[in-house]
Write an enzyme that holds these catalytic residues in place. Structure first.
Site, short mmCIF file in Angstrom:
data_model
loop_
_atom_site.label_atom_id
_atom_site.label_comp_id
_atom_site.label_asym_id
_atom_site.label_seq_id
_atom_site.Cartn_x
_atom_site.Cartn_y
_atom_site.Cartn_z
CG PHE A 167 25.36 23.40 31.84
CD1 PHE A 167 24.48 24.00 32.71
CD2 PHE A 167 26.72 23.61 32.04
CE1 PHE A 167 24.92 24.80 33.77
CE2 PHE A 167 27.18 24.41 33.09
CZ PHE A 167 26.27 25.01 33.95
CB SER A 168 22.36 21.00 26.84
OG SER A 168 21.54 22.06 27.26
CB ILE A 169 26.10 16.57 27.96
CG1 ILE A 169 27.17 16.92 26.93
CG2 ILE A 169 26.22 15.09 28.28
CD1 ILE A 169 28.52 16.35 27.25
CE LYS B 182 17.83 20.84 26.54
NZ LYS B 182 18.77 21.64 27.32
CE1 TYR C 238 18.69 22.54 22.93
CE2 TYR C 238 19.35 24.45 24.22
CZ TYR C 238 19.40 23.09 23.97
OH TYR C 238 20.16 22.27 24.77
#
Length: 365
Positions: free
Chosen positions: A60-62, A64, A150
């Site tokens: 997931f957001s890793i 980004k 966010y």
């Protein structure tokens, strides 16, 4: 085996043996050299396939952090600047008063477009044109630069379309050509992952979650207006073949050593490759926005694309920058110590307990 490698291996094994985790990887770089490379547990409980150092996880957001890194590489090359209006590169985005949104606003989560339409489906998220059109039609939640909130899904599509307009290439191709190939990690860090590679991935599973906390939340919370609950990160979503194949640069598929190596190459040289200059590193890791998050309600502090403070706060760890992922994976680097750290795992928990535990071992070393 170094003492730190041994300590981290023992801690990872204990997490798996206790049942808290199913499979995980830990990678640590210091001054461009990998000093920890740990795996434990299974990547796929059904087959018993063990986790290997090159097993990619959908974290997931890793991802980004990789999305932001691509943007910085292009800024370094002069393709656009942080204060370039997004609409200068992507004119259709300027509708509904968004002409003042800059690349800086996007990277610092202050752009004011944190939400996707509430009827957005997982299939929509996998369709680049659909998501770009939704952003073009979006209206501002606040005046750009005045508040921080966010941008869970929209961050990836905003940066991704900026990159596409500036280069003529999908962001996954720019990641491959300008980040992962130079670092020798082309097969371990992706946005969209070719379907023929999916068998290498770790399979995600959900840890039991106490849903009573959600039941007590007011229905009018901003987080519920930022997207439908069907897009909340779950194992079912993260195991979908279309999600794994699609360019969704709000998340990423990566091994711990690949994302840690990327952070190490932001801090300095890794085998002759440095992604950005020392001056740019200082710029992107300085605080750009901070305050109570307008979407999720917690205090937040952002540089340009990276959260400042790691798993703690910017006050406690002002030199740490990175992005954690839903489910408890985390990746960060520390400009003061030259350390880059990543922990990836396939059991989705609602905390960062494993990353905190093992991160503390690394910090104390």
């Amino acid at each position: 085996m170094t003492d730190l490698q041994k300590q981290v291996q023992e801690a990872a094994d204990r997490l798996v043996e206790s049942g808290e985790e199913r499979g995980l990887q830990v990678a640590v770089y210091r001054d461009g050299e990998q000093i920890v490379d740990v795996v434990a547990g299974v990547a796929d409980p059904e087959t018993g396939r063990p986790v290997a150092p090159d097993t990619p996880f959908y974290n997931f957001s890793i991802g980004k952090g990789a999305t932001a890194t691509v943007a910085h590489v292009l800024v370094e090359r002069g393709l656009f600047g942080y204060d370039t209006p997004v609409a200068e590169l992507w004119p259709e985005f300027g509708r509904h008063g968004k002409e003042g949104v800059t690349v800086r606003h996007v990277l610092s989560h202050t752009a004011g477009v944190p939400g996707v339409p509430l009827d957005t489906t997982p299939e929509d998220v996998c369709d680049w044109g659909t998501m770009v059109a939704a952003l073009e039609d979006a209206e501002l939640w606040w005046e750009p630069g005045t508040k921080v909130g966010y941008h869970a899904y929209t961050f990836g599509f905003l940066v991704g379309e900026i990159v596409r307009r500036a280069t003529g290439k999908p962001i996954s191709q720019v990641l491959l050509e300008d980040v992962t190939t130079p670092l020798g990690m082309a097969g371990e860090l992706y946005f969209g992952m070719p379907e023929k590679e999916h068998a290498r991935l770790a399979r995600l599973e959900d840890a039991p979650v106490d849903m009573s906390a959600f039941a007590d939340m007011p229905a009018d919370l901003p987080m519920f207006k930022a997207g439908p609950m069907t897009l909340m990160p779950t194992a079912e979503l993260g195991n979908r073949s279309d999600y794994l194949s699609a360019d969704i640069p709000a998340g990423g598929k990566t091994s711990a050593r690949a994302i840690a190596r990327m952070y190490a190459a932001l801090l300095g040289e890794v085998d002759g490759t440095r992604l950005i200059s020392a001056g740019r590193l200082r710029e992107v890791t300085a605080v750009v926005s901070s305050g109570v998050d307008e979407v999720f309600g917690m205090p937040s502090t952002w540089g340009l694309g990276y959260s400042i403070g790691g798993l703690t706060t910017a006050e406690e760890n002002p030199t740490v920058f990175g992005v954690g992922g839903a489910g408890g994976s985390a990746a960060w680097a520390d400009t003061a110590t030259g350390v880059a750290f990543a922990l990836t795992k396939n059991r989705l928990t609602n905390d960062f307990a494993a990353a905190g535990l093992i991160g503390d071992l690394v910090t104390r070393a």
